[in-house]
Design an enzyme around this catalytic site. Structure first.
Site, PDB file in Angstrom:
ATOM      1  N   TYR A 144      -8.351   8.521   7.393  1.00  0.00           N
ATOM      2  CA  TYR A 144      -8.071   7.519   6.365  1.00  0.00           C
ATOM      3  C   TYR A 144      -6.614   7.616   5.968  1.00  0.00           C
ATOM      4  O   TYR A 144      -6.101   8.710   5.733  1.00  0.00           O
ATOM      5  CB  TYR A 144      -8.960   7.770   5.144  1.00  0.00           C
ATOM      6  CG  TYR A 144      -8.746   6.822   3.988  1.00  0.00           C
ATOM      7  CD1 TYR A 144      -9.113   5.480   4.083  1.00  0.00           C
ATOM      8  CD2 TYR A 144      -8.188   7.266   2.788  1.00  0.00           C
ATOM      9  CE1 TYR A 144      -8.928   4.610   3.020  1.00  0.00           C
ATOM     10  CE2 TYR A 144      -8.001   6.397   1.721  1.00  0.00           C
ATOM     11  CZ  TYR A 144      -8.378   5.064   1.838  1.00  0.00           C
ATOM     12  OH  TYR A 144      -8.194   4.208   0.778  1.00  0.00           O
ATOM     13  N   ASP A 241       0.299  12.397   7.974  1.00  0.00           N
ATOM     14  CA  ASP A 241      -0.161  11.945   6.663  1.00  0.00           C
ATOM     15  C   ASP A 241      -0.652  13.179   5.912  1.00  0.00           C
ATOM     16  O   ASP A 241      -1.774  13.642   6.120  1.00  0.00           O
ATOM     17  CB  ASP A 241      -1.263  10.900   6.831  1.00  0.00           C
ATOM     18  CG  ASP A 241      -1.771  10.386   5.487  1.00  0.00           C
ATOM     19  OD1 ASP A 241      -1.461  11.005   4.456  1.00  0.00           O
ATOM     20  OD2 ASP A 241      -2.488   9.363   5.483  1.00  0.00           O
ATOM     21  N   LYS A 269      -0.806  12.775  -3.962  1.00  0.00           N
ATOM     22  CA  LYS A 269      -1.750  13.642  -4.689  1.00  0.00           C
ATOM     23  C   LYS A 269      -1.129  14.877  -5.331  1.00  0.00           C
ATOM     24  O   LYS A 269      -0.593  14.783  -6.422  1.00  0.00           O
ATOM     25  CB  LYS A 269      -2.901  14.018  -3.756  1.00  0.00           C
ATOM     26  CG  LYS A 269      -3.623  12.741  -3.234  1.00  0.00           C
ATOM     27  CD  LYS A 269      -5.036  12.960  -2.846  1.00  0.00           C
ATOM     28  CE  LYS A 269      -5.650  11.782  -2.116  1.00  0.00           C
ATOM     29  NZ  LYS A 269      -6.771  11.173  -2.752  1.00  0.00           N
TER      30      LYS A 269
END
Ligand code: PMP
Length: 445
Positions: A144, A241, A269
């Site tokens: 994702y 990522d 995050k």
């Protein structure tokens, strides 16, 4: 049975009349046992509107590496808030944070700040296409990279799907063969064979360096090195990522942990412990295209002063005392992973616990799939999602909040005492739902 979630249920019902689906992100609809409403959080704990207390392993789905409301981060953020919320202009804080990232992450020669991981991924893909003059992006099934059109393909493709991207949402641009290709992860042959045919059309290969969004799968030994070498050979950019792994696996992310230098990386995050912040980072010659304005990058909220202040404070803590935070995460995370394995073994039920101490996966194998190791998306389909959903609900009833997809996040605020309390809840929840399930299956065989 007592309903422990009456206030949450009532608020959800009320919310459904104004908020689409009662929530602000689709994934939250799937929270178990119900989409809960929270009042406050502190350290490892979260409190809901029904007065329930949880040890929290969701941690905002990753950002809270230092736990809820870390005093130092909150103070730095508040100090900045009183000096202004948004300048949409330069301030010294953004240089401090950029300098820290350039110093800590070896592949980061230049950075740009944004708000969400999704938009930073979007920026990196655009930059890769501009730099290489090629259109095709390769991603991996089960990974994702945010909810935007250009990459929301094949997170959960139907079994047997091939290299074509499978759109995850209605309304998305259909996946064009010249734009996106999807390969199985951890499979050097699949990449080698695809690149031998299409290598010179590919702008970038984007990968989570640890497949956190599906079963927290570690790269096989040498796999990331293989990706590094083969992409260089074809003039393809390698994008890591690191929205989940960044500042979590190590102060230099997964790339520091595994010793691989990607061309571009995305962070988000954990970088600001819960304030909205994302980072595109990478080679200076790539960022020259942004610096000169040839590649567009913008955003009113980029380098938002309170988020930058939170980021500077967070990295300051993470760097302190020789990485004390990471040693603590290692100790509590390992105790927790081993404890879960141990409890399940004692109770005679199969369990899969894999990943890293600070981000790991727990799942139950489908009957008959007990011996299949999870190494990619295909093998991840051997876990029993329904059973895990029941386990998640039981864990909530027993005072522990976990993500239905199976990933557990840990923070530096979690203690060994929290681990013990969590393991008692694990034992109770296994006894309530998992032991009866496998014994029913066993006797049906
Ligand atoms: N990449 C990865 C690996 C992620 O896990 C996520 C979010 N879970 C994103 C990108 C998107 O980040 P955001 O939700 O901040 O847009």
């Amino acid at each position: 049975m007592i309903d422990r979630y009456t206030q949450s249920r009532a608020l959800l019902k009320r919310a459904e009349k104004s908020l689409a689906g009662g929530v602000s992100s689709n994934v939250r609809r799937g929270d178990k046992p119900v989409p809960m409403y929270f009042d406050s959080g502190t350290g490892s704990r979260l409190f809901d509107v029904d007065g329930n207390e949880y040890i929290d392993y969701v941690l905002g789905r990753g950002p809270l590496i230092l736990g809820h409301t870390n005093a130092e981060v909150i103070e730095a953020t508040c100090r900045q808030l009183w000096m202004g919320q948004v300048y949409a202009a330069q301030h010294e804080g953004e240089i401090k944070l950029a300098e820290a990232i350039v110093r800590l992450v070896p592949s980061a020669e230049r950075v740009r700040f944004g708000i969400s991981g999704s938009e930073a991924v979007h920026g990196a893909l655009r930059l890769a296409r501009a730099f290489t003059g090629r259109e095709l992006i390769v991603k991996f099934a089960g990974q994702y990279h945010g909810w935007l059109d250009n990459i929301l393909y094949s997170l959960s493709p139907p079994p047997g799907a091939g290299e074509e991207g499978v759109a995850e949402s209605r309304g998305q641009f259909p996946a064009r063969e010249s734009h996106i290709a999807v390969l199985p992860w951890n499979d050097t042959e699949a990449v080698g064979s695809y690149l031998s045919k299409h290598g010179h059309q590919i702008a970038a290969i984007i990968t989570e360096p640890v497949m956190c969004n599906t079963a927290v799968i570690e790269p096989k030994p040498g796999y990331l090195q293989f990706l590094r070498e083969i992409t260089s050979r074809y003039g393809i950019l390698l994008i890591f990522d690191e929205v989940i792994t960044g500042f979590r696996l190590s102060i230099a992310g997964a790339q520091g942990h595994y010793g691989i230098r990607p061309d571009l990386s995305i962070f988000g995050k954990a970088v600001a412990n819960g304030l909205p912040m994302s980072v595109m980072a990478g080679r200076e010659d790539l960022f020259a295209l942004i610096a000169s304005g040839q590649v567009g990058h913008g955003g009113t909220y980029n380098s938002l002063p309170p988020a930058i202040a939170a980021g500077v404070a967070t990295l300051g803590i993470l760097e302190r005392n020789d990485g004390e935070v990471y040693q603590k995460l290692q100790e509590t995370g390992t105790a927790l992973m081993e404890g879960i394995r141990d409890r399940a073994a004692k109770m005679g039920v199969p369990v899969i616990v894999q990943g890293h101490a600070s981000i790991f996966f727990v799942g139950f194998p489908l009957p008959g799939k007990e011996r299949v190791p999870i190494v990619d998306y295909k093998t991840s389909l051997g876990t029993d999602n329904d059973l895990y959903a029941h386990f998640v609900s039981a864990m909530a009833d027993n005072g522990v909040r976990i993500i239905p997809r199976g990933n557990w996040f840990l923070s530096a605020a979690h203690t060994l005492a929290d681990v013990e309390e969590t393991l008692a809840a694990v034992e109770e929840s296994l006894a309530q739902v998992v032991v009866p399930y496998y014994s029913a299956v066993g006797s049906a065989r």
